[in-house]
Design an enzyme around this catalytic site. Structure first.
Site, PDB file in Angstrom:
ATOM      1  N   CYS A  77      34.818   9.025  62.615  1.00  0.00           N
ATOM      2  CA  CYS A  77      34.103  10.010  63.442  1.00  0.00           C
ATOM      3  C   CYS A  77      34.139   9.696  64.941  1.00  0.00           C
ATOM      4  O   CYS A  77      34.154  10.606  65.770  1.00  0.00           O
ATOM      5  CB  CYS A  77      32.639  10.109  63.005  1.00  0.00           C
ATOM      6  N   CYS A 107      36.469  11.398  67.798  1.00  0.00           N
ATOM      7  CA  CYS A 107      36.201  12.727  68.364  1.00  0.00           C
ATOM      8  C   CYS A 107      34.805  12.832  68.980  1.00  0.00           C
ATOM      9  O   CYS A 107      34.606  13.536  69.962  1.00  0.00           O
ATOM     10  CB  CYS A 107      36.348  13.802  67.288  1.00  0.00           C
ATOM     11  N   HIS A 108      33.799  12.144  68.363  1.00  0.00           N
ATOM     12  CA  HIS A 108      32.419  12.362  68.812  1.00  0.00           C
ATOM     13  C   HIS A 108      31.910  11.270  69.750  1.00  0.00           C
ATOM     14  O   HIS A 108      30.852  11.438  70.356  1.00  0.00           O
ATOM     15  CB  HIS A 108      31.487  12.464  67.592  1.00  0.00           C
ATOM     16  N   MET A 116      36.305  21.290  63.544  1.00  0.00           N
ATOM     17  CA  MET A 116      35.926  20.131  62.726  1.00  0.00           C
ATOM     18  C   MET A 116      36.664  20.236  61.390  1.00  0.00           C
ATOM     19  O   MET A 116      36.599  21.270  60.718  1.00  0.00           O
ATOM     20  CB  MET A 116      34.401  20.175  62.506  1.00  0.00           C
ATOM     21  N   HIS A 146      42.755  14.095  77.534  1.00  0.00           N
ATOM     22  CA  HIS A 146      43.229  13.515  76.270  1.00  0.00           C
ATOM     23  C   HIS A 146      44.682  13.055  76.418  1.00  0.00           C
ATOM     24  O   HIS A 146      44.941  12.033  77.016  1.00  0.00           O
ATOM     25  CB  HIS A 146      43.041  14.546  75.149  1.00  0.00           C
ATOM     26  N   HIS A 198      46.858  20.577  72.976  1.00  0.00           N
ATOM     27  CA  HIS A 198      47.165  19.225  72.472  1.00  0.00           C
ATOM     28  C   HIS A 198      48.674  19.025  72.593  1.00  0.00           C
ATOM     29  O   HIS A 198      49.425  19.305  71.647  1.00  0.00           O
ATOM     30  CB  HIS A 198      46.697  19.084  71.017  1.00  0.00           C
TER      31      HIS A 198
HETATM   32 FE1  DHE Z   1      46.113  10.502  68.677  1.00  0.00          FE
HETATM   33  C1  DHE Z   1      48.411  10.082  71.233  1.00  0.00           C
HETATM   34  C2  DHE Z   1      43.585   9.917  70.850  1.00  0.00           C
HETATM   35  C3  DHE Z   1      43.863  11.320  66.217  1.00  0.00           C
HETATM   36  C4  DHE Z   1      48.646  10.573  66.375  1.00  0.00           C
HETATM   37  N1  DHE Z   1      46.028  10.115  70.676  1.00  0.00           N
HETATM   38  C5  DHE Z   1      47.076   9.982  71.560  1.00  0.00           C
HETATM   39  C6  DHE Z   1      46.571   9.701  72.874  1.00  0.00           C
HETATM   40  C7  DHE Z   1      45.204   9.638  72.764  1.00  0.00           C
HETATM   41  C8  DHE Z   1      44.862   9.900  71.384  1.00  0.00           C
HETATM   42  C9  DHE Z   1      44.218   9.350  73.860  1.00  0.00           C
HETATM   43  C10 DHE Z   1      47.403   9.509  74.133  1.00  0.00           C
HETATM   44  C11 DHE Z   1      47.892   8.079  74.233  1.00  0.00           C
HETATM   45  C12 DHE Z   1      48.811   7.852  75.435  1.00  0.00           C
HETATM   46  O1  DHE Z   1      49.741   8.653  75.646  1.00  0.00           O
HETATM   47  O2  DHE Z   1      48.617   6.859  76.141  1.00  0.00           O
HETATM   48  N2  DHE Z   1      44.074  10.671  68.558  1.00  0.00           N
HETATM   49  C13 DHE Z   1      43.234  10.371  69.576  1.00  0.00           C
HETATM   50  C14 DHE Z   1      41.861  10.593  69.162  1.00  0.00           C
HETATM   51  O3  DHE Z   1      40.830  10.326  69.833  1.00  0.00           O
HETATM   52  C15 DHE Z   1      41.890  11.270  67.841  1.00  0.00           C
HETATM   53  C16 DHE Z   1      41.605  12.757  68.053  1.00  0.00           C
HETATM   54  C17 DHE Z   1      40.847  10.830  66.842  1.00  0.00           C
HETATM   55  C18 DHE Z   1      40.836   9.359  66.500  1.00  0.00           C
HETATM   56  O4  DHE Z   1      39.895   8.917  65.827  1.00  0.00           O
HETATM   57  O5  DHE Z   1      41.739   8.624  66.874  1.00  0.00           O
HETATM   58  C19 DHE Z   1      43.360  11.064  67.463  1.00  0.00           C
HETATM   59  N3  DHE Z   1      46.236  10.895  66.644  1.00  0.00           N
HETATM   60  C20 DHE Z   1      45.197  11.188  65.835  1.00  0.00           C
HETATM   61  C21 DHE Z   1      45.627  11.342  64.471  1.00  0.00           C
HETATM   62  O6  DHE Z   1      44.879  11.566  63.458  1.00  0.00           O
HETATM   63  C22 DHE Z   1      47.112  11.274  64.457  1.00  0.00           C
HETATM   64  C23 DHE Z   1      47.662  12.662  64.167  1.00  0.00           C
HETATM   65  C24 DHE Z   1      47.696  10.350  63.391  1.00  0.00           C
HETATM   66  C25 DHE Z   1      47.469   8.874  63.627  1.00  0.00           C
HETATM   67  O7  DHE Z   1      48.425   8.123  63.553  1.00  0.00           O
HETATM   68  O8  DHE Z   1      46.323   8.487  63.859  1.00  0.00           O
HETATM   69  C26 DHE Z   1      47.382  10.861  65.904  1.00  0.00           C
HETATM   70  N4  DHE Z   1      48.157  10.366  68.791  1.00  0.00           N
HETATM   71  C27 DHE Z   1      48.997  10.381  67.717  1.00  0.00           C
HETATM   72  C28 DHE Z   1      50.363  10.189  68.184  1.00  0.00           C
HETATM   73  C29 DHE Z   1      50.314  10.076  69.594  1.00  0.00           C
HETATM   74  C30 DHE Z   1      48.904  10.175  69.939  1.00  0.00           C
HETATM   75  C31 DHE Z   1      51.603  10.184  67.307  1.00  0.00           C
HETATM   76  C32 DHE Z   1      51.481   9.855  70.566  1.00  0.00           C
HETATM   77  C33 DHE Z   1      52.280  11.097  70.797  1.00  0.00           C
HETATM   78  C34 DHE Z   1      53.554  10.852  71.596  1.00  0.00           C
HETATM   79  O9  DHE Z   1      54.576  11.513  71.277  1.00  0.00           O
HETATM   80  O10 DHE Z   1      53.555  10.040  72.520  1.00  0.00           O
END
Ligand code: DHE
Length: 563
Positions: A50, A53-54, A104, A340, A382
């Site tokens: 959680c 996001c929160h 959500m 983000h 996003h």
């Molecule tokens: Fe991410 C990038 C935060 C959930 C896969 N994700 C990012 C970035 C942030 C972020 C701040 C940018 C980083 C950077 O460029 O320096 N992500 C978050 C969250 O806060 C969130 C919503 C919830 C959490 O609890 O983390 C979240 N993210 C996810 C997933 O559930 C994903 C789909 C699967 C996973 O592996 O967790 C996911 N996030 C990704 C990926 C990137 C990413 C693959 C990089 C994308 C790229 O091409 O550079």
């Protein structure tokens, strides 16, 4: 793992002191009572599922505020929304179980009924404030596994390193390094919990992998079998990392951002030895003090010795000049709240970042150190890194998909090239919204050598949509899109949990696109490889060790920010 998380969230004396600052409003109703054991269990679930996001303090960002006594008022002072105590047990159980139209997701396939009931009780109580993480704490976690002078002086394997993919195996706390030419797994490396992203050093030799538990791992690709050569914890909860990429500073520094505590840390690039921690607490763009402004995306400029550090809750974009770490100069640019993810435009002068819950894209000009534009978009942009191409009618553009809308937004970006002068009047405008297969998109991707734009929709509630990707011909956007059902193409039998098609990533030569098929922890997942020209299936990479693959980072494309 359990001990770690419990340890992480254990209240220290210092925490108690900080906690009093945010303490329960005296005289107000308390939430349902929990035993100590229930509370520990709920804390762990909250951290893992959680907090992203929160927020740890539950002040909300991508997700809603979850404080018991929070309320939202209209301009006449009437309460229009209440906190978790007002929502109450039954309503909270419904929201957690089935999700909402507001974005959500449903947790009824992840948490048991009892866990949903427990979480509903837990969030009606005041949030605990987890401990701070000092420079000493960070130093105590630093492990130099292979010192620099004991590392090879040249590449000791025959792998085409440019085309290696660093693949997040989300639920095992590992990354798989896959040879993009042979499609064989070269090495599976133990890293932090629920690894988030991989980024490359300027030289392309080192991969930096950050886990949600704040563990940063440095992988040396030159070893006979690539492995972790240094490790450090940068905080308790982290998402971002990058390196110093400007000429003269290659591989010198690494920087990693934390969600908790809200801060970023600077380290030596080749050893991860901690150098400095900088807090991001401060004012939001609305003029309020925020105690938990988390560090979201970080990118490294190619035109200056500078990092762009995006602070989520305050909406401040920091340009941090790393040429003199002792006398750190930072330009703080006001944009919009809830920053983000984002990426560079084609010129790599402008960084475009989603202020996701504000439904805006902020573009920062790293040459002048000023905000270039704040662009209104459809709901919850996003972009991942976004995608750059030359639009047949509007010239150079950058695109983002949306979690909350079924469109791909196309934004005109400036160019110094005289042949694009005619498009100047469109710059920073949304010039087109392309109809996508549905909402719930997370990533778009293209490549300078390709005419295709790939977009996923893994968070869409419809199984067919969540398991598919769409491919658009950017030379002719009037042409109907191709829709590929990745789950069907994989040939794997259908499972109860939806195998989501997520994160298209190009090979170094721009000829193949790799899509993750992200299944449940106990189901067989896969990476499905397509030919970018014919859109025909080329290979399904399955292996019993391929558990919950999500992000894939091609070494060359990540090193040079090609997207
Ligand atoms: Fe991410 C990038 C935060 C959930 C896969 N994700 C990012 C970035 C942030 C972020 C701040 C940018 C980083 C950077 O460029 O320096 N992500 C978050 C969250 O806060 C969130 C919503 C919830 C959490 O609890 O983390 C979240 N993210 C996810 C997933 O559930 C994903 C789909 C699967 C996973 O592996 O967790 C996911 N996030 C990704 C990926 C990137 C990413 C693959 C990089 C994308 C790229 O091409 O550079």
């Amino acid at each position: 793992m359990r001990n770690l998380v419990v340890g992480v969230l254990a209240l220290s004396a210092m925490t108690a002191a900080i906690g009093s600052a945010f303490a329960q409003d005296a005289g107000k109703a308390a939430g349902p009572s929990l035993t100590a054991e229930e509370k520990e269990k709920a804390k762990k679930i909250y951290f893992e599922r959680c907090a992203g996001c929160h927020g740890v303090l539950r002040k909300g960002a991508t997700g809603k505020n979850l404080e018991p006594h929070w309320s939202k008022k209209d301009k006449d002072g009437n309460v229009t929304e209440g906190g978790t105590l007002k929502l109450g047990q039954q309503r909270l159980e419904k929201i957690i179980g089935y999700g909402t139209d507001g974005g959500m997701v449903n947790f009824d396939d992840i948490l048991t009924k009892d866990e949903i009931s427990l979480m509903s009780k837990y969030i009606q109580n005041q949030p605990d404030v987890p401990p701070e993480f000092s420079f000493k704490d960070m130093n105590d976690t630093w492990k130099l596994i292979v010192p620099v002078d004991q590392r090879p002086k040249k590449q000791m394997n025959n792998i085409n390193l440019k085309n290696v993919f660093s693949v997040t195996l989300r639920d095992t706390g590992e990354v798989a390094l896959i040879d993009g030419d042979s499609k064989q797994i070269v090495s599976i490396v133990k890293t932090g919990y629920a690894v988030h992203i991989s980024r490359l050093s300027a030289s392309g030799r080192y991969v930096y992998v950050v886990g949600r538990d704040g563990r940063l791992s440095l992988i040396d690709l030159w070893l006979e079998k690539p492995a972790v050569v240094a490790e450090v914890k940068v905080g308790y909860d982290a998402r971002s990392v990058d390196t110093s990429k400007f000429k003269g500073y290659e591989d010198k520094y690494a920087v990693a951002g934390s969600y908790w505590p809200p801060q970023y840390a600077v380290m030596e690039g080749e050893t991860l030895k901690p150098i400095k921690i900088v807090s991001t607490r401060g004012m939001t763009v609305d003029g309020e003090y925020h105690p938990e402004p988390r560090v979201a995306s970080i990118v490294s400029s190619m035109i200056k010795p500078e990092w762009v550090i995006n602070v989520k809750e305050t909406g401040q974009i920091l340009l941090v000049d790393y040429s003199d770490i002792k006398n750190l100069k930072t330009t703080t640019i006001e944009s919009a709240k809830f920053l983000h993810d984002g990426g560079w435009d084609a010129s790599q002068r402008y960084f475009l970042v989603a202020a996701n819950a504000s439904n805006k894209i902020a573009a920062v000009d790293t040459k002048t150190g000023k905000l270039a534009a704040l662009i209104d978009t459809a709901k919850i942009p996003h972009p991942g890194r976004g995608a750059n191409f030359v639009h047949p009618k509007f010239g150079p553009v950058w695109t983002t998909g949306h979690l909350g809308a079924d469109v791909i937004t196309v934004i005109s970006t400036p160019s110094d090239d005289k042949k694009f002068a005619q498009y100047k009047g469109n710059n920073w405008k949304v010039v087109q919204e392309i109809k996508h297969i549905g909402a719930g998109n997370l990533f778009v991707k293209t490549h300078p050598k390709s005419n295709n734009l790939w977009a996923d929709a893994p968070m869409n509630p419809d199984r067919d949509v969540a398991t598919s990707v769409a491919v658009y011909d950017v030379a002719n956007l009037d042409k109907p899109k191709a829709v590929l059902n990745v789950a069907k193409d994989s040939g794997l039998p259908e499972t109860k949990a939806v195998r989501r098609a997520v994160h298209p990533e190009y090979s170094a030569d721009g000829k193949e696109v790799w899509v993750s098929l992200w299944g449940g922890k106990t189901d067989q997942s896969a990476i499905v490889v397509y030919d970018d020209t014919t859109l025909k299936l080329k290979k399904v990479i399955t292996d019993p060790k391929m558990i919950t693959p999500t992000g894939k980072f091609n070494v060359y494309n990540t090193q040079h920010d090609i997207y």
